[in-house]
Structure formats: structure tokens, C-alpha cells
Design a protein around this motif. Sequence first.
Motif, PDB file in Angstrom:
ATOM      1  N   CYS A 160       0.941  -1.233  -0.046  1.00  0.00           N
ATOM      2  CA  CYS A 160      -0.082  -0.033  -0.053  1.00  0.00           C
ATOM      3  C   CYS A 160       0.910   1.082   0.132  1.00  0.00           C
ATOM      4  N   GLY A 161       2.127   1.032  -0.021  1.00  0.00           N
ATOM      5  CA  GLY A 161       2.987   2.412  -0.179  1.00  0.00           C
ATOM      6  C   GLY A 161       3.712   2.601   1.321  1.00  0.00           C
ATOM      7  N   THR A 162       4.004   1.540   1.775  1.00  0.00           N
ATOM      8  CA  THR A 162       4.574   1.905   3.356  1.00  0.00           C
ATOM      9  C   THR A 162       5.915   2.201   3.080  1.00  0.00           C
ATOM     10  N   HIS A 163       6.715   1.848   2.367  1.00  0.00           N
ATOM     11  CA  HIS A 163       8.148   2.273   2.076  1.00  0.00           C
ATOM     12  C   HIS A 163       7.976   3.912   1.753  1.00  0.00           C
ATOM     13  N   LYS A 178      -7.641  -4.082  -5.769  1.00  0.00           N
ATOM     14  CA  LYS A 178      -7.013  -4.783  -7.298  1.00  0.00           C
ATOM     15  C   LYS A 178      -5.507  -4.336  -7.559  1.00  0.00           C
ATOM     16  N   ASP A 179      -5.264  -3.095  -7.274  1.00  0.00           N
ATOM     17  CA  ASP A 179      -3.924  -2.940  -7.489  1.00  0.00           C
ATOM     18  C   ASP A 179      -2.861  -3.682  -6.251  1.00  0.00           C
ATOM     19  N   ILE A 180      -3.517  -3.759  -5.117  1.00  0.00           N
ATOM     20  CA  ILE A 180      -2.751  -4.395  -4.055  1.00  0.00           C
ATOM     21  C   ILE A 180      -2.378  -5.834  -4.687  1.00  0.00           C
ATOM     22  N   ILE A 181      -3.455  -6.707  -5.129  1.00  0.00           N
ATOM     23  CA  ILE A 181      -3.366  -7.999  -5.707  1.00  0.00           C
ATOM     24  C   ILE A 181      -2.144  -7.760  -6.672  1.00  0.00           C
ATOM     25  N   THR A 182      -2.494  -6.999  -7.709  1.00  0.00           N
ATOM     26  CA  THR A 182      -1.442  -7.028  -8.904  1.00  0.00           C
ATOM     27  C   THR A 182       0.038  -6.629  -8.294  1.00  0.00           C
ATOM     28  N   SER A 183       0.114  -5.968  -7.225  1.00  0.00           N
ATOM     29  CA  SER A 183       1.563  -5.696  -6.723  1.00  0.00           C
ATOM     30  C   SER A 183       2.105  -6.767  -5.816  1.00  0.00           C
ATOM     31  N   GLN A 184       1.094  -7.366  -5.093  1.00  0.00           N
ATOM     32  CA  GLN A 184       1.520  -8.565  -4.569  1.00  0.00           C
ATOM     33  C   GLN A 184       2.071  -9.502  -5.270  1.00  0.00           C
ATOM     34  N   TYR A 185       1.606  -9.955  -6.590  1.00  0.00           N
ATOM     35  CA  TYR A 185       1.887 -10.769  -7.443  1.00  0.00           C
ATOM     36  C   TYR A 185       3.227 -10.732  -7.988  1.00  0.00           C
ATOM     37  N   TYR A 203      -3.397   5.733  -0.958  1.00  0.00           N
ATOM     38  CA  TYR A 203      -2.553   5.602  -1.546  1.00  0.00           C
ATOM     39  C   TYR A 203      -2.797   6.546  -2.930  1.00  0.00           C
ATOM     40  N   GLU A 204      -3.922   6.462  -3.566  1.00  0.00           N
ATOM     41  CA  GLU A 204      -4.117   7.038  -4.695  1.00  0.00           C
ATOM     42  C   GLU A 204      -3.912   8.621  -4.325  1.00  0.00           C
ATOM     43  N   ASP A 205      -4.647   9.154  -3.419  1.00  0.00           N
ATOM     44  CA  ASP A 205      -4.801  10.410  -2.792  1.00  0.00           C
ATOM     45  C   ASP A 205      -3.097  11.104  -2.856  1.00  0.00           C
ATOM     46  N   ILE A 206      -2.439  10.017  -2.149  1.00  0.00           N
ATOM     47  CA  ILE A 206      -0.910  10.670  -1.883  1.00  0.00           C
ATOM     48  C   ILE A 206      -0.178  10.760  -3.315  1.00  0.00           C
ATOM     49  N   LYS A 207      -0.688   9.900  -3.996  1.00  0.00           N
ATOM     50  CA  LYS A 207      -0.185   9.990  -5.647  1.00  0.00           C
ATOM     51  C   LYS A 207      -0.434  10.978  -6.364  1.00  0.00           C
ATOM     52  N   GLN A 208      -1.789  11.480  -6.363  1.00  0.00           N
ATOM     53  CA  GLN A 208      -2.357  12.386  -7.206  1.00  0.00           C
ATOM     54  C   GLN A 208      -2.110  13.885  -6.697  1.00  0.00           C
ATOM     55  N   LYS A 209      -1.924  13.859  -5.295  1.00  0.00           N
ATOM     56  CA  LYS A 209      -1.940  15.113  -4.491  1.00  0.00           C
ATOM     57  C   LYS A 209      -0.784  15.161  -3.281  1.00  0.00           C
ATOM     58  N   THR A 210       0.332  14.783  -3.971  1.00  0.00           N
ATOM     59  CA  THR A 210       1.599  14.356  -2.995  1.00  0.00           C
ATOM     60  C   THR A 210       1.884  15.636  -1.979  1.00  0.00           C
ATOM     61  N   LEU A 211       2.075  16.893  -2.438  1.00  0.00           N
ATOM     62  CA  LEU A 211       2.269  18.121  -1.487  1.00  0.00           C
ATOM     63  C   LEU A 211       1.161  18.218  -0.585  1.00  0.00           C
ATOM     64  N   GLN A 212      -0.078  18.214  -1.125  1.00  0.00           N
ATOM     65  CA  GLN A 212      -1.017  18.526  -0.188  1.00  0.00           C
ATOM     66  C   GLN A 212      -1.080  17.192   0.918  1.00  0.00           C
ATOM     67  N   SER A 213      -0.733  16.041   0.622  1.00  0.00           N
ATOM     68  CA  SER A 213      -0.576  14.869   1.743  1.00  0.00           C
ATOM     69  C   SER A 213       0.599  15.194   2.593  1.00  0.00           C
ATOM     70  N   TYR A 220      10.282  -1.414  -5.999  1.00  0.00           N
ATOM     71  CA  TYR A 220       9.423   0.040  -6.679  1.00  0.00           C
ATOM     72  C   TYR A 220       9.206  -0.330  -7.924  1.00  0.00           C
ATOM     73  N   ARG A 221       8.186  -0.783  -8.474  1.00  0.00           N
ATOM     74  CA  ARG A 221       8.054  -1.377  -9.697  1.00  0.00           C
ATOM     75  C   ARG A 221       7.445  -0.331 -10.626  1.00  0.00           C
ATOM     76  N   LYS A 222       6.206   0.217 -10.359  1.00  0.00           N
ATOM     77  CA  LYS A 222       5.539   1.176 -11.238  1.00  0.00           C
ATOM     78  C   LYS A 222       4.935   2.209 -10.235  1.00  0.00           C
ATOM     79  N   GLY A 223       4.297   1.693  -9.096  1.00  0.00           N
ATOM     80  CA  GLY A 223       3.448   2.693  -8.433  1.00  0.00           C
ATOM     81  C   GLY A 223       2.512   3.264  -8.982  1.00  0.00           C
ATOM     82  N   ALA A 224       1.772   2.462 -10.223  1.00  0.00           N
ATOM     83  CA  ALA A 224       1.064   3.259 -10.718  1.00  0.00           C
ATOM     84  C   ALA A 224      -0.505   2.827 -10.113  1.00  0.00           C
ATOM     85  N   VAL A 225      -1.523   3.606 -10.555  1.00  0.00           N
ATOM     86  CA  VAL A 225      -2.932   3.411 -10.018  1.00  0.00           C
ATOM     87  C   VAL A 225      -3.596   2.907 -11.396  1.00  0.00           C
TER      88      VAL A 225
END
Length: 314
Positions: A77-80, A151-158, A213-223, A275-280
Motif C-alpha cells: 500500500c506504499g509503506t516504504h 485490485k492494485d494491491i493484488i497486482t503488486s503482491q503478485y 495511496y491514490e490521494d498521496i499519488k495524485q496530491k503529494t504536496l497536499q498529503s 519500486y516497480r510502477k507505483g501506478a494506479v
Amino acid sequence: MLAKGKYHFGPITNEDEIVTDTLSEDMKVEHLIVDEFETRIDFLNNGVLPDPRIMIPQIQTMDVFDDDIFICAFMKCGTHWLWEMVQMIVNGKAEYFSKAKECCTMEFHLPDEYSDFQRPRIFNSHFTPKCLPKQAYEKKCKLIIIERNPKDIITSQYHHWKLLFPQIALPWSDFLKSVYTNDRNINSNWFFYRKKWSDFLSSSNNPCLVLRYEDIKQKTLQSLFTLSDFLGYPREETFLKEIQEKCSLDKMRDMEKLRESGTDIINSDQVSKLYRKGAVGDWKNHFTVAQNEQFETLLEKKMNGEQVNFTYEL
């Protein structure tokens, strides 16, 4: 094969709960379950992880300081990413920590390994609330919870699985099936994990911040502003922008190769490759239409009417 680690794993007894996870027709993995926490027995046999029969009770009863910070998230979920941001905010320097976040991952260590850590200590964990230190609640420590669309969690787990075990051919369909059939009351079952944290948040009087995670990705500075205010370390925009730049995917991927991983279970090169894609929305490159429909049906059933508006693409 992982190198022999520093921890001793005692013999299995009749009182221990052992389950077998069937990943494919040719592959079965044994797990030891202790208090909603599941660990692969081959990791324990190699000594790269503490024996959870010893670790969990010690963590639950460990002494904490009231300024300890706990970052809690389901795996992938982006813990690193968030742990690095938090330690920069708290330390007031946009500098990478000397070790990876695994040095402060609670399920990878025994509590006495944290005795010399500089305060405030910034822990991270994939535990359910039951396994965290009781004093974290008694002393009203700050908790940060990260959520991500499943769905992205499962994909990243794989892809995480393929990185750790490149010698094992595990088809996506078999991996997905193992996720769907995991109905155990453990932290690796996303539905169970999320319910436990949802129940906790509805009743806790701890200071808690829930981020997506998606909010941090899209609005990093605000987060980052939200994080600094919550932590009680208000920072200037210029400094937070420097953190935003330092914590970009490419820079963190390159940096991980140069520092200690913080644990025997994974080396620095492997941490870097996490750190593969980090994509949503990467799930759309893996789920078939039928698999997606099956997951949506399972999600509706498991969420038991709870309305959660996950962000599945940006």
C-alpha cells in the motif's frame, strides 16, 4: 535459498496452528499462525524472521514512548514511500535514512532491537491492531493508516512474489485463486485485515490519520502538508517540495540500492526492485473481464454493505 539468519525457531508443537496454502497443483506453502499473524515456516526455518510465538507477545507488551509513531498498512500500500516521507518530516531534513524501512518493520524484529533508536521512533507494520503494542493505545501514540484499492494491491503482491521467488513459476490465475480462497482470520487476508482496522477506527480514541495511496499519488504536496500538521511538525512548502522530489519513485528506487536493507529477509537490490510502477490502475493489465467480475462479486459480499469508494484509476 535465503541465507541462514540470526533468529532461532523452536520446534512445532501440537498447540501450534499450522495451515497449508495451496498456490498451485505443484506448490504448497506451510504457515504458522499466531494471534492473527501468519508467517511462512520456511522463512522461520532459515532464521531470517523471529519466531512469532516469541515475537508477538513481546511486541504486545513492549514499552513504548508517547512520541512513537506507527505507520500501519496492508502489504503493497506504499509503506516504504510514506515511511520515508514521515522520517524526513520528523527529522526536518530531506535526507534518506541510513537503512530501509525494514529496519523499523515490527514483524521483522524483536523489541529489544529498537532500544537504541533515536526518538521519535517511526515504526511500520502490516499487523492487525491486536498485534501492536498495548501501550501504543494506552499512551495515545499517533497512528497513520494507509489504504489502497484492492485490485492494485493484488497486482503488486503478485509481482512482489515473483521478485522474491523467481525460481518458482506461479501463473497469475493461480495466484489470484489463492487470494480469493484465503478466508483465514489473519493479516494476509485483505478482507479480514481491513475489517479489523475499520472496527478499530470506529472505536479508538487514538490520534489516527487515514490516507489513501491514490490521494498521496495524485496530491503529494497536499498529503505532505496533512502529514506534517498531524505529526505536529509543521513545515514550509519549500521543504515539503524537496521531500516530494526526493521521494519520487525513480529516486527512491536508485537510493535503495545504496543503503542497508535493515533485515536479513531481503537485500538492498530486492528492496530497490519493490519500486516497480507505483501506478494506479495497473490491475487492468492483469485482470481479465471474468476475473474482474468475480472480484467485484466477492468484494460486494465481503464488504457486507459497507460503501467504500476506492479509486481504481486516475
